[in-house]
Every structure is written in structure tokens, then in C-alpha cells.
Enzyme design. Sequence first.
Site, PDB file in Angstrom:
ATOM      1  N   HIS A 117      88.698  21.609  68.397  1.00  0.00           N
ATOM      2  CA  HIS A 117      88.568  20.197  68.046  1.00  0.00           C
ATOM      3  C   HIS A 117      87.094  19.826  68.115  1.00  0.00           C
ATOM      4  CE1 HIS A 117      88.123  19.723  72.338  1.00  0.00           C
ATOM      5  NE2 HIS A 117      89.320  20.258  72.543  1.00  0.00           N
ATOM      6  N   HIS A 165      84.841  21.216  70.885  1.00  0.00           N
ATOM      7  CA  HIS A 165      84.320  22.580  70.706  1.00  0.00           C
ATOM      8  C   HIS A 165      83.190  22.584  69.675  1.00  0.00           C
ATOM      9  CE1 HIS A 165      88.636  23.451  71.869  1.00  0.00           C
ATOM     10  NE2 HIS A 165      87.971  24.159  72.764  1.00  0.00           N
ATOM     11  N   LYS A 214      83.792  18.378  80.086  1.00  0.00           N
ATOM     12  CA  LYS A 214      85.216  18.023  80.212  1.00  0.00           C
ATOM     13  C   LYS A 214      85.850  18.836  81.338  1.00  0.00           C
ATOM     14  CE  LYS A 214      89.496  17.067  79.068  1.00  0.00           C
ATOM     15  NZ  LYS A 214      90.148  18.331  78.838  1.00  0.00           N
ATOM     16  N   SER A 236      92.616  20.335  73.695  1.00  0.00           N
ATOM     17  CA  SER A 236      93.627  20.992  72.860  1.00  0.00           C
ATOM     18  C   SER A 236      95.020  20.515  73.247  1.00  0.00           C
ATOM     19  CB  SER A 236      93.547  22.502  73.038  1.00  0.00           C
ATOM     20  OG  SER A 236      92.231  22.915  72.811  1.00  0.00           O
TER      21      SER A 236
END
Length: 279
Positions: free
Chosen positions: A34, A37, A151, A188
Site C-alpha cells: 500500500h 510501503h 508504523k 495491509s
Amino acid sequence: MFIFKNNDDLRRLLDKIKNKKLKIGFVPTMGALHEGHLSLIASAKKQTDFVVTSIFVNPTQFNDQTDLAKYPRTLEKDIALLAQADNHLLYAPSVAQVYPKNFNKNRVFHLKGLDNLLEGAFRPGHFNGVAMAVHRLLEIVQPDAIFMGQKDYQQATIIKQLIQSEKLKTKLVMCPIIRSPKGLALSSRNARLSDEWLNKALILSKTLNFAQAAINAKKSIRLIEKEAMQKIEAAGLRPEYFTIINGNTLKNARYSDNKMVAVTAAWAGDVRLIDNMIL
Ligand code: PAF
């Protein structure tokens, strides 16, 4: 874009790149790519000459086998995204390439206890598995720099420690969290959230913002944590922790610490989410 599944093919090309004195950047992932990344790849492209992204769903970091089975696998879509992002090389090995027959999967990494706190307390053995995969991937890819997302703040801190204790030559670059327009940290796992849970999950970033404001107002840290847990619970999620930690030791923070981070994990239905904010 080069796509390699095999270590020998990968090494042959990377040796040529090294001989040309080009800097190799590495973005390890488990796929289901996503924007988060892609932002790591963009940073790697800015800071190095040749970017290797890996997609490897690492079995040794899943303590829950259903979680491993449910982990999204979207290779075709990932390849298209990587090509669009102008990634140079995708390394998508099989388990046997990463962990060959004689590989010691029982190795215990010494991570100064950073692996037993927070996520580690809820997912025993998880970070040893992450350290094992990243250590092995670094051995295969031998990058100048590895790019990891904030994250997973604890994960990036642990890999920094791994690099230090194993005396590896790779530099770690921690890149900022990418959020949806409404504030949900991209992950994800979000693909498994219904619209209703996607909406409810916004409480995580809202509560991190609350913590930031409360810290600015010099409120008691332990009280902020307690109130934050209550806010997340009231929104219908099941929080596991909301803790304000020292950004280096990952232990409970005090106002005298030079880096404080609010970290949280909560279940949104049957999906476990994590988020954090550097305060
Ligand atoms: O963050 C992840 O996707 C994984 O933990 C990593 C770093 C690729 C190791 O398997």
C-alpha cells in the site's frame, strides 16, 4: 524491474551493482503493498542508487497460524505497484530460499529485552521471528541502508538493536507513518476491515492526538494512558495497550525523557491494529 526468486540470481546482479560502487537500498515487506510501503520505496530511491524490495511472508514471526493463513497474498497486484513506483528489483523468495534445510530456526536473538515488551508481550516469539527474517534477508541482500516504517515503531527499534549487536554494516532509516485522509494508519490488515470497522478504527489516531495534546498540557502520563484506553474501549474496539514509552528503551516514559512515543494496539472486531505517534 528485475524479479528474482532465487538467491544466486539475486547475488549475481547485486554483486555487479556493488562493483559499480552504487548504494543499495532495501525495503523488506510481506507484500499486500500500500501507500505506506511505496513511501518507503520513494525514500529509498532518494537516498540510495538501487532499490531492492522483498516480498516474503515470514512464517517464523507468526505465533498464530490462522493469522499466517489469513495474511493477504496479492503478488500480481504488488508487482504492478512496484513497477509503477519504479522499484528496481523485487526479491520474492520461497521459504526454502530464505530458510534452507540446515538453517537454525531455533536461534535466539539477544535484543536487550526490547522484544518482550508491548507487542512482544502479546505475541511471544514474534520479534525473534522478525529478527531472524530480517537478519537473514540482510545477509542475502547486503544493503547499505534498510528502510522501515515508523508504523511498526517497536519493530524498527529492534532491528536497529539487531544491526548494532550483530555489527552489521547496514544503516536503518525509519520513515514516517502514512495515514488515510481521515487518519487511519495504513496497514495491509486494513483490507480485512468492513466500512463500519474502518470508521470505528479512526479512534486510534484520534486518541494519539488526544495524548499529544495532554502531553503538551503536562498531564500525568499514567492518567493519559488510562483515559486513552477508556476512549478506545468506548468506541467499540478492544484495546490491548496504550502506553507512552521512552523512544529508545521502550519502557514507560517520564517527562525527562528526550523522546516519548505513544504506542497502542487494539482489536477492531477480529483484526488487530497497531498505531503510534512520536510526541
Ligand atoms: O514489517 C514487516 O512486513 C515484516 O515484519 C518484515 C520486516 C518484512 C519482516 O518479515
